[in-house]
Motif scaffolding. Structure first.
Motif, short mmCIF file in Angstrom:
data_model
loop_
_atom_site.label_atom_id
_atom_site.label_comp_id
_atom_site.label_asym_id
_atom_site.label_seq_id
_atom_site.Cartn_x
_atom_site.Cartn_y
_atom_site.Cartn_z
N TYR A 82 -47.14 -14.42 -66.86
CA TYR A 82 -46.52 -13.51 -67.62
C TYR A 82 -47.61 -13.18 -68.73
O TYR A 82 -48.44 -13.89 -68.94
N PRO A 83 -47.22 -12.03 -69.31
CA PRO A 83 -47.99 -11.68 -70.39
C PRO A 83 -48.16 -12.94 -71.61
O PRO A 83 -47.57 -13.53 -71.70
N GLY A 84 -49.48 -13.08 -71.93
CA GLY A 84 -49.93 -14.28 -72.88
C GLY A 84 -50.20 -15.44 -71.95
O GLY A 84 -50.02 -16.70 -72.41
N ASP A 85 -50.70 -15.11 -70.81
CA ASP A 85 -51.16 -16.34 -69.85
C ASP A 85 -50.05 -17.36 -69.72
O ASP A 85 -50.32 -18.39 -69.57
N VAL A 86 -48.64 -17.07 -69.73
CA VAL A 86 -47.72 -18.16 -69.54
C VAL A 86 -47.60 -18.01 -68.11
O VAL A 86 -47.36 -16.90 -67.25
N VAL A 87 -47.72 -19.16 -67.71
CA VAL A 87 -47.53 -19.27 -65.95
C VAL A 87 -46.15 -19.38 -65.64
O VAL A 87 -45.40 -20.16 -66.11
N GLY A 88 -45.66 -18.51 -64.76
CA GLY A 88 -44.30 -18.69 -64.04
C GLY A 88 -44.39 -19.39 -62.89
O GLY A 88 -43.78 -20.50 -62.58
N LEU A 89 -45.28 -18.82 -61.95
CA LEU A 89 -45.54 -19.67 -60.52
C LEU A 89 -46.87 -19.72 -60.26
O LEU A 89 -47.65 -18.59 -60.75
N ARG A 90 -47.36 -20.75 -59.68
CA ARG A 90 -48.92 -20.60 -59.41
C ARG A 90 -49.11 -21.17 -58.12
O ARG A 90 -48.77 -22.25 -57.51
N ASP A 91 -49.52 -20.21 -57.20
CA ASP A 91 -50.15 -20.37 -56.00
C ASP A 91 -49.13 -21.16 -55.13
O ASP A 91 -49.38 -22.11 -54.56
N VAL A 92 -48.01 -20.56 -54.91
CA VAL A 92 -46.63 -21.17 -54.40
C VAL A 92 -46.69 -20.66 -52.74
O VAL A 92 -46.74 -19.29 -52.60
N THR A 93 -46.78 -21.55 -51.91
CA THR A 93 -46.65 -20.97 -50.33
C THR A 93 -45.61 -21.92 -49.82
O THR A 93 -45.58 -22.96 -49.83
N LEU A 94 -44.74 -21.24 -49.26
CA LEU A 94 -43.62 -22.03 -48.75
C LEU A 94 -42.67 -21.16 -47.75
O LEU A 94 -42.70 -19.86 -47.98
#
Lengths: 301, 302
Positions: A82-94
């Motif tokens: 998200y804006p402001g470097d807020v991580v929602g999901l990181r490198d999710v594989t499924l």
């Protein structure tokens, strides 16, 4: 886009249709401590039994070990910042297969909501690939988003019903948006409302219903199209345990009818008892993905 | 498709009833704006018609010498009729007697003054108009200098078409029309914004509803159309209210005076009332649809 399953027989099986019945309001003044204790015990037992009945059963649509089962949801290195470097999901594989039942657990802020929003294309992934029903959402045109959403039933913690519309109108709206013919609406809506056990409330407004009843309406609305995928965001979060069981049974029947169910939840008991696939998110990453997991990692595993 | 529209209209009516206060606010907004716009249009059309009349009434007068012979007069008449751009049926010969009669009429009870003059000082003349009022000068030039015409003197051109006088009237009328037009445009923009604002309040109150609609797969148009129909209903209701108000206030305040002022004088008319009604209602429709349609945009980004 997505193939729509016809309402399956499983939905109509009388043993599955049984409602746990209305919650008895105890007249406490007239009962002894022992009696109350016994009743509470009785309730706990019934609840445990109900959950056990739904536990780990694999429906005929679920082929967890089939080598090339068809994917309903597929994420490849999906990342959302998200804006402001807020991580929602990181490198999710499924991958979530058609007909599966999956619990999505994790603390607040772990990425559950981001995951769900990605699937509905409320937001786009920053990088990586998100596929629903074999269709890549990154290349999906804006104008096609409504079509995507009509194929995904949504049930939310706060029900998200239209407050000025009756039960009937709320459910009918989901059909009206896709231009269904009046006859179809008039046939399907009462049918599904009956199926969730609210036939006598059909002309009530949402605020005239209890939380559990409102959630049933929202499930009816989500399922009236018979979508191949049902996403539930803490559907029992606002409900008491007794009512939750009824809601879970309803969702269970829907899953048995072949609909993929993805449920974000905090209900530990539910997850532990039902022993389904559990995907645990932590800080935007998949921390755990168990075939038959519990709410927290099993000690012995 | 038919049931579709029925659905949208019913949706709009339902929400109009459900948001009664907002509905009233929107209708009153349109009503006020339309009322002012109505007055503006009526005034503007009056000024426009008046200036057109002035333009159309520009008459060229060619004054004859008292000593002009019949042959010369016939020749002048022939030249005028053969000049291209002259309105053939506008040509009129005003004899010396006609001229004095006319002056007597104009002076009314002051015509006794004429008895102080010796004989008839007024010349005979030809009066005619150009087909295109803008060509007046050209047409007049074609007649100038013919034998038998009075030679032009400083301040007394011959032929005379009141050069400059008409121009000034036209210019003033043009300015007034322009100002009214500008006011109309400003009013229309104000109306769109005001209605947009009113509708924004109503949508803002229901933004959660819009969000839910989008989540169950409603297209933008599906969400927007009932809102637009709502806006159009408010717009038309306001416009109808404004026309009623206009008609009533005209009847009670102005009708008598205007009728006396215009009696038999062939004065220019303002815009016909039915046409004004149609205009206002169409504007109400447009403003309502535009106001809500534009406002909806930012709420649809779900």
């Amino acid at each position: 886009m997505l193939k729509r399953d016809s309402p399956s027989e499983a939905l109509r099986r009388p043993d599955l249709l049984e409602d746990p019945g209305p919650v008895q309001i105890a007249d406490t003044a007239l009962r002894s401590e022992e009696e109350l204790e016994r009743e509470a015990e009785d309730r706990r037992r019934r609840r445990a039994e109900a959950l056990a009945a739904m536990a780990g059963e694999t429906s005929e649509f679920q082929r967890p070990f089939a080598p090339r089962a068809e994917a309903m949801i597929l994420l490849e290195n999906a990342t959302k910042i998200y804006p402001g470097d807020v991580v929602g999901l990181r490198d999710v594989t499924l991958q979530i297969d058609k007909g599966e039942w999956v619990f999505l657990v994790g603390p607040s802020g772990s990425g559950k909501s981001t995951f769900i929003k990605l699937l509905l294309k409320e937001i786009d992934a920053t990088s990586g690939n998100v596929q629903v029903g074999g269709r890549s959402l990154r290349t999906l045109k804006r104008s096609q988003v409504p079509k995507l959403r009509r194929n995904i039933g949504c049930v939310f913690q706060d029900f998200k019903l239209l407050p000025t519309r009756t039960v009937y109108e709320n459910v009918a709206y989901a059909l009206e948006v896709q231009g269904q013919r009046r006859e179809v609406i008039e046939r399907k809506v009462p049918e599904i409302i009956g199926l969730v056990g609210l036939a006598d409330k059909i002309d009530k407004l949402p605020h005239e219903l209890s939380g559990g009843q409102q959630q049933r309406v929202s499930i009816a609305r989500a399922f009236v199209n018979h979508p191949p995928l049902l996403i539930c965001d803490e559907p029992t979060g606002n409900l008491d345990p007794e009512t939750s069981i009824g809601i879970m049974q309803l969702l269970y029947r829907i899953n048995r009818a072949g609909t993929t169910v993805l449920m974000a939840t905090h209900d530990r008991e539910m997850v532990d008892k039902m022993r389904r696939r559990v995907i645990a998110l932590e800080e935007g990453r998949v921390a755990r993905d168990d075939r038959r997991g519990g709410y927290v990692e099993d000690e012995e595993a | 498709m038919e049931t579709r529209w029925k659905f949208f209209v019913l949706e709009a009516l339902k929400s109009l009833r459900g948001n009664f206060a907002t509905t009233v606010a929107a209708v009153v907004t349109v009503l006020v704006v339309m009322f002012i716009a109505g007055i503006g249009i009526a005034l503007g059309s009056y000024v426009y018609n008046y200036s057109n009349k002035v333009r159309d009434d520009v008459t060229i007068r060619a004054y004859l010498k008292d000593s002009a012979t019949d042959k010369q007069i016939a020749e002048i008449q022939r030249t005028i009729t053969e000049t291209p751009g002259v309105q053939p049926d506008s040509l009129q010969f005003i004899s010396k007697d006609d001229a004095i009669l006319r002056l007597q009429e104009q002076l009314g009870k002051d015509s006794e003054l004429l008895e102080l003059t010796l004989g008839n000082p007024l010349p005979a003349s030809f009066e005619f108009k150009a087909v295109d009022p803008d060509q007046t000068a050209t047409v007049a030039k074609a007649v100038a200098g013919l034998p038998g015409l009075d030679p032009p003197r400083p301040g007394l051109p011959n032929p005379d078409y009141g050069a400059g006088k008409a121009d000034r009237v036209l210019k003033t009328a043009g300015t007034i029309t322009l100002v009214l037009l500008g006011m109309g445009v400003v009013l229309a923009i104000a109306a769109v914004l005001l209605i947009g604002n009113t509708i924004r309040l109503s949508i803002f109150a229901r933004r959660r509803e819009v969000e839910v609609m989008k989540l169950v797969g409603a297209t933008n148009w599906f969400v927007r159309l009932p809102f637009m129909i709502e806006g159009m209903i408010c717009g038309v209701a306001g416009a109808i209210g404004a026309t009623i108000l206009l008609a009533v206030s005209y009847q009670t305040l102005l009708a008598d005076r205007v009728e006396t002022a215009m009696a038999g004088s062939g004065s220019p008319n303002a815009i016909a009332f039915p046409l004004l009604v149609v205009l206002l209602i169409l504007a109400g429709l447009g403003i309502g649809a535009l106001g809500s349609g534009l406002t909806m945009r930012r709420f649809l980004q779900v």
